[in-house]
Design an enzyme around this catalytic site. Structure first.
Site: not given
Length: 511
Positions: A62, A263
């Site tokens: 998405s 990250d």
């Protein structure tokens, strides 16, 4: 005066395939979708792989889908961006890499390459390391050292030897490079401020401290013998015949950190680059003045150069509508609200002038198979009211159900989800048509189209199947071969707005 709105309606997770077994999209009764499909021009779009900036064969999602839709172009994700750069020769012309190599060459310093040693494609890809070795050889470097972080998470837990063997083969074939240290990602790629772990990896790389071995394969064999597998391998140093470390990272050396996902790259990078680092004592002789290159932008705190700088997505569909003084509405329930706002606007939180947003709360249930209609009826009611009030020129709407219920892998609830969405779709599109407007009915990726695996298990992931596109306007033809990046230009086309040059997608409406 009555507005004639153009709407982009995203049926999230609504993919198309012919086989009906486990295919809720095919099994659901959807008279409204079928009516529009039969009455109006329609085609299918590719919503996975390189068409949306992902590696070939990778299913869409998405976030990626809405980024591509809103940008009106292919938005390359980091992995694909680097792959394409290697394929098209841009990689070896990258000035940041060349500057790091020049620093090593001109000052008789070493080049250190470090990163995750696997083809998992989540944090890194081993092919990017091989491309750096080829570049170093081409530029005439001889002192090139690899500090390999073992994976075992994004790939199997005992696959390290496969990747070390691949690396050794490439070193032999290319003719440059030596492995200087090995550590499990648990240590070198911590992101939870467990500095005792990071320190072990740092000391192996900077000081040559830690268990020592003659080869990387020996490190793994010894670890496995002690029941310690890839991710958790203790940072270890590779030594020469005389017992000295193959290499330590020293003052003025060049470093290229080839992980692309930030990250888990930030802490170890800060350890090497941050002058004010205080999280553990680096010792007096820690390496200073490194020419430190990050493959992508890791963090403002990392004092290094960036090889692949962030792409700013200018002139997304919302910005273009705003520039033309058009009023736009973004509407979805909680689960997909960030997608029709933040991702649709290219990673921008703020509204554009003339943009209105309506958030409908998703139901509070443990899992959505318990309430397959979710908040579709509430979204529909709110939107029909807006259409009747003649407020908006453009509408961007997401129905979350096929995706969110599809993730359950349960056929019956997903059929119910699609039937609820179809009912709502009919009311929304008919309200738009009654105003003399037009709708583009489409999806961002597949999901509800495969709910059972070939072995009969629940299939809960997205699919790589094509998605539909219907434009509810008679007398036009839609071209074949479209992608999600063509939807924004199509919406602008319906509104009579010229697409900006940044939008490399093209309208699906044939001229």
């Amino acid at each position: 005066m009555s507005k004639k709105p153009a709407a982009l309606i995203i049926l999230d997770g609504f993919g198309l395939r012919n086989e009906t077994v486990g295919n809720a999209v095919a099994l659901a009764k959807k008279p409204n979708f079928d009516r529009y499909w039969n009455q109006y021009p329609h085609q299918t779009l590719t919503a996975s792989g390189e068409a949306v900036g992902l590696p070939e064969g990778q299913m869409g999602n998405s976030e990626v889908g809405h980024l591509n839709i809103g940008a009106g172009r292919i938005v390359y994700q980091s992995l694909t961006r680097v792959n394409v750069a290697i394929r098209e020769g841009e990689f070896e012309r990258n000035q940041t890499f060349l500057d790091a190599i020049s620093n090593a060459k001109e000052n008789n310093k070493a080049l250190h390459l470090f990163g995750l040693l696997s083809d998992g494609g989540v944090h890194s890809h081993i092919n990017h390391l091989f491309a750096l070795l080829k570049l170093a050889k081409k530029e005439g470097l001889t002192k090139v050292y690899i500090h390999g972080f073992l994976d075992g998470r994004d790939v199997g837990p005992q696959t390290a030897k496969t990747y070390i063997n691949q690396l050794n083969d490439q070193i032999k074939e290319i003719g440059v490079g030596e492995i200087a240290s090995i550590s499990g990602r648990y240590y070198s790629m911590d992101r939870d401020k467990r500095w005792d772990r990071v320190e072990k990896a740092y000391r192996a790389m900077a000081y040559g401290e830690g268990p020592s071995y003659r080869s990387a394969l020996d490190v793994v064999d010894d670890s496995y013998a002690n029941g310690i597998y890839d991710e958790f391998v203790i940072p270890s140093v590779i030594t020469k015949e005389n017992g000295e470390p193959v290499a330590k990272i020293q003052d003025g050396d060049s470093v290229i950190f080839y992980n692309f996902r930030p990250d888990r790259a930030i802490q170890i990078s800060n350890t090497f680059t941050n002058k004010d680092f205080r999280d553990f004592d680096r010792g007096e002789n820690y390496p200073k003045n490194l020419y430190f290159v990050c493959l992508t932008h890791f963090s403002e705190t990392v004092d290094g150069y960036v090889a692949f700088k962030p792409i700013n997505l200018d002139n997304t569909v919302g910005e273009v509508l705003s520039q033309h003084g058009l009023k736009q509405l973004r509407i979805a329930e909680t689960e997909k609200y960030p997608h029709v706002t933040f991702f649709m606007s290219g990673g921008r939180e703020a509204e554009f002038p003339g943009e209105e947003r309506i958030l409908i709360n998703s139901p509070k249930v443990a899992t959505y198979d318990l309430k397959p209609e979710m908040s579709a009826y509430e979204v529909k009611d709110a939107l029909v009211k807006e259409i009747e009030a003649d407020k908006h020129d453009a509408i961007i709407l997401n129905f979350a159900n096929p995706d969110m219920v599809g993730h359950s892998g349960m056929v019956e609830p997903t059929i119910k989800a699609i039937e609820a969405v179809d009912e709502c779709l009919g009311e929304v599109v008919d309200a738009i048509l009654a105003k003399g407007g037009h709708a583009i009915i489409t999806a961002d990726h597949g999901n509800a189209d495969i709910l059972i695996t070939e072995s009969g298990e629940p299939h809960t992931a997205h699919t790589t199947n094509p998605v539909p596109v219907i434009v509810t306007k008679e007398g036009i033809t839609l071209r074949e071969g479209g992608i999600l990046g063509d939807l924004a230009p199509t919406l602008l086309d319906l509104l009579g707005v010229e697409k900006p040059k940044e939008m490399t997608g093209t309208s699906l409406i044939q001229k």
